[in-house]
Design a protein around this motif. Structure first.
Motif, PDB file in Angstrom:
ATOM      1  N   LEU A 177       0.665  -1.301  -0.057  1.00 18.73           N
ATOM      2  CA  LEU A 177      -0.269   0.067   0.035  1.00 18.73           C
ATOM      3  C   LEU A 177       0.858   1.195  -0.034  1.00 18.73           C
ATOM      4  N   ALA A 178       0.235   2.222  -0.762  1.00 21.41           N
ATOM      5  CA  ALA A 178       1.052   3.763  -0.966  1.00 21.41           C
ATOM      6  C   ALA A 178       0.133   4.416   0.435  1.00 21.41           C
ATOM      7  N   THR A 179       1.106   5.137   1.259  1.00 25.15           N
ATOM      8  CA  THR A 179       0.994   5.283   2.358  1.00 25.15           C
ATOM      9  C   THR A 179       0.965   7.127   2.215  1.00 25.15           C
ATOM     10  N   GLU A 180       0.430   8.008   2.801  1.00 24.60           N
ATOM     11  CA  GLU A 180       0.714   8.991   3.247  1.00 24.60           C
ATOM     12  C   GLU A 180      -0.022   9.868   4.120  1.00 24.60           C
ATOM     13  N   VAL A 181       0.125  10.915   4.738  1.00 30.66           N
ATOM     14  CA  VAL A 181       0.089  11.770   5.764  1.00 30.66           C
ATOM     15  C   VAL A 181       0.002  13.178   5.597  1.00 30.66           C
ATOM     16  N   ARG A 182      -0.733  13.254   5.637  1.00 29.25           N
ATOM     17  CA  ARG A 182      -1.556  14.961   5.667  1.00 29.25           C
ATOM     18  C   ARG A 182      -1.781  15.783   6.650  1.00 29.25           C
ATOM     19  N   ARG A 183      -1.208  16.948   6.655  1.00 30.82           N
ATOM     20  CA  ARG A 183      -2.247  18.240   7.444  1.00 30.82           C
ATOM     21  C   ARG A 183      -2.997  18.813   7.088  1.00 30.82           C
ATOM     22  N   ILE A 184      -4.219  19.211   7.558  1.00 33.79           N
ATOM     23  CA  ILE A 184      -5.303  19.356   7.134  1.00 33.79           C
ATOM     24  C   ILE A 184      -5.328  20.871   6.111  1.00 33.79           C
ATOM     25  N   THR A 185      -4.698  21.990   7.306  1.00 37.39           N
ATOM     26  CA  THR A 185      -4.421  23.022   7.452  1.00 37.39           C
ATOM     27  C   THR A 185      -3.523  22.883   6.194  1.00 37.39           C
ATOM     28  N   GLY A 186      -4.158  23.808   4.877  1.00 37.67           N
ATOM     29  CA  GLY A 186      -3.359  23.796   3.948  1.00 37.67           C
ATOM     30  C   GLY A 186      -2.864  22.744   2.533  1.00 37.67           C
ATOM     31  N   ASN A 187      -3.518  21.879   3.372  1.00 39.70           N
ATOM     32  CA  ASN A 187      -3.403  20.262   2.647  1.00 39.70           C
ATOM     33  C   ASN A 187      -2.201  20.286   2.341  1.00 39.70           C
ATOM     34  N   THR A 188      -1.113  19.991   3.332  1.00 39.04           N
ATOM     35  CA  THR A 188       0.875  20.150   3.594  1.00 39.04           C
ATOM     36  C   THR A 188       0.741  18.176   4.028  1.00 39.04           C
ATOM     37  N   LEU A 189       1.326  18.197   2.951  1.00 37.90           N
ATOM     38  CA  LEU A 189       1.461  16.669   3.052  1.00 37.90           C
ATOM     39  C   LEU A 189       3.399  16.672   3.865  1.00 37.90           C
ATOM     40  N   VAL A 190       2.894  15.346   4.952  1.00 35.87           N
ATOM     41  CA  VAL A 190       3.927  15.343   5.763  1.00 35.87           C
ATOM     42  C   VAL A 190       4.262  13.743   6.183  1.00 35.87           C
ATOM     43  N   LEU A 191       3.756  13.490   5.564  1.00 31.16           N
ATOM     44  CA  LEU A 191       4.885  11.824   5.396  1.00 31.16           C
ATOM     45  C   LEU A 191       4.645  10.437   3.686  1.00 31.16           C
TER      46      LEU A 191
END
Length: 463
Positions: free
Chosen positions: A117-131
């Motif tokens: 699986l491809a995984t990602e984490v984003r901050r909702i504010t600004g839809n900012t990619l974190v991981l």
């Protein structure tokens, strides 16, 4: 919530799953204790890099663990076992950030039932990619369902919000405070503890014989403390008002007398401390598990407030919230429903207060209502009801319909949720510290800290 897994045979390439999660300072405290990672960069009140400001950065391993929450709870779900995980960090998550964790199936291996699986984490504010990264897991073969509420909860009991207020207020000059009738251990002891923390400089008004006797019984020294002998409670309250008029006192603190005896001379239209706005009571509450203080108003003075009074209740609460460091307070006006119902007067008042704030008749904060208690303070509950606003699920101030509701709410938070409560009356020329006889030391100290911070802001003093 009922959770059901997705077996290997059910999964298809392209299947997706997502969770939303609010990262709180309490999450980071729990993670620090469980993991043993006590890096001060991750603690809400520690300065980990020497720049003079707490960072409260979520550990990278905590953020990565959120991916595991999706894999273990949603897709594939119960029975999933990790094989390997890779990730790359593109940003940071801080206490108070809300994030989305997203996974998508990219490959299946029929030989060993592994899934990639491809995984990602984003901050909702600004839809900012974190991981971002890849996970490989062994998917379950058997169908499993369970109720997530069966798991025991965990709440951090430490009252960090009040500790922060004390830290913020202690650099200020001690607030010269008229303490009315501190004639029993709790009220006298609370005033002297606040003095020891340099929050107030007390003037003790009441029966000097009783005050000295209590101090002797408690083994406390009153050296250097001004005592004004006024044996009658009504005269002691009047004397406190006189001291405020003369500038000798900057605040009033309730001791061992009834609230109506204290407020009667303060409310006097000729000689009292009125300044044009209704007197309203505010509980600043440190509720374990909440990411910020909760202000409950009015729970002690206005019994059945009309719309005009509720405007003052709301404005006073906003002003106090700003004083304690909430830049743009979010006000949830409570009712039994989140929709306007002509048969429920509080829902109409709530809608009118919200519109009045939009038109600039209430300033300094965001006001939304009507809101039920659940969707005022819980983001998930607000989403379930389809309520989208800057306040819903995030309210820092709760404006209640009447005194009954406010008093019950504050006491439920205190005795069931183990909250601490600091009580203050606004609307007078000086802050009025209104403690209950049952309040402990932290509540009394926090009340003084809140009063000092409000006085400092209204006087243009920096903390």
């Amino acid at each position: 919530m009922q959770i059901e897994n997705r077996t290997f045979d059910e999964l298809k390439v392209g299947d997706q799953a997502e969770l939303r999660r609010l990262c709180t300072a309490d999450d980071l405290l729990v993670y620090a204790n469980v993991s043993g990672n006590h890096n001060p960069l991750h603690i809400h009140n520690k300065d980990g890099d020497g720049d003079g400001h707490p960072e409260a950065i979520a550990p990278g391993s905590f953020v990565a663990a959120l991916v595991g929450a999706v894999l273990g709870s949603v897709m594939p779900g119960a029975g999933t076992i990790y094989r390997r995980q890779s990730w790359e960090y593109h940003g940071r998550v801080f206490a108070g950030d809300e994030v989305t964790i997203h996974v998508i199936v990219t490959d299946k291996n029929d030989n060993d039932t592994s899934v990639t699986l491809a995984t990602e984490v984003r901050r909702i504010t600004g839809n900012t990619l974190v991981l971002s990264g890849m996970a490989e897991v062994y998917a379950p073969r058997q169908k499993v369902s369970y109720n997530s509420h069966d798991l025991p909860g965990l709440i951090v009991q430490r009252h960090r919000h009040f500790e922060k207020l004390l830290h913020k207020a202690e650099p200020l000059a001690a607030l010269r405070t008229a303490v009315v009738c501190p004639e029993e251990p709790n009220s006298l002891g609370g005033a002297l503890k606040a003095r020891d923390h340099t929050l107030i400089d007390p003037i003790l008004i009441g029966s000097s014989a009783r005050i000295l006797d209590v101090a002797k019984t408690m083994g406390l020294s009153l050296d250097g403390v001004e005592i004004i002998d006024e044996p009658l409670h009504r005269d002691a309250a009047r004397k406190a008002v006189e001291l405020c008029h003369s500038g000798a006192a900057q605040a009033i603190m309730k001791g061992h007398l009834h609230t109506d005896q204290l407020l009667r001379p303060i409310l006097d239209k000729q000689t009292g401390l009125r300044m044009g706005r209704r007197f309203t009571h505010i509980f600043v509450m440190d509720v374990p598990g909440q990411p910020h203080p909760i202000l409950v108003t009015d729970a002690a003075i206005n019994i059945a407030p009309d719309l005009k009074t509720k405007v003052d209740i709301t404005q006073n609460a906003i002003d106090l919230a700003i004083s304690i460091g909430i830049k743009e307070p979010k006000v949830g006006v409570l009712s039994a429903t989140e929709t306007v119902n002509p048969d429920i007067p509080s829902s109409i008042d709530a809608a009118l207060l919200s519109k009045m704030a939009e038109r600039g008749q209430i300033t300094g904060g965001l006001v939304d209502g009507p809101l039920a208690m659940d969707n005022a303070v819980d983001i998930a509950a607000a989403r379930t009801k389809g309520i989208t606003s800057a306040v819903a699920g995030r309210a820092e101030i709760l404006v209640v319909p009447n005194l009954d509701a406010g008093n019950m709410l504050a006491k439920q938070l205190t005795y069931i949720s183990h909250a601490e409560a600091a009580g203050l009356v606004l609307g007078a020329r000086v802050p009025i510290i209104l403690n209950s006889r049952a309040d402990d030391d932290m509540s009394r100290l926090a009340s003084c800290a809140v009063a000092a911070l409000h006085h400092a802001r209204m006087s243009g003093i920096s903390s």
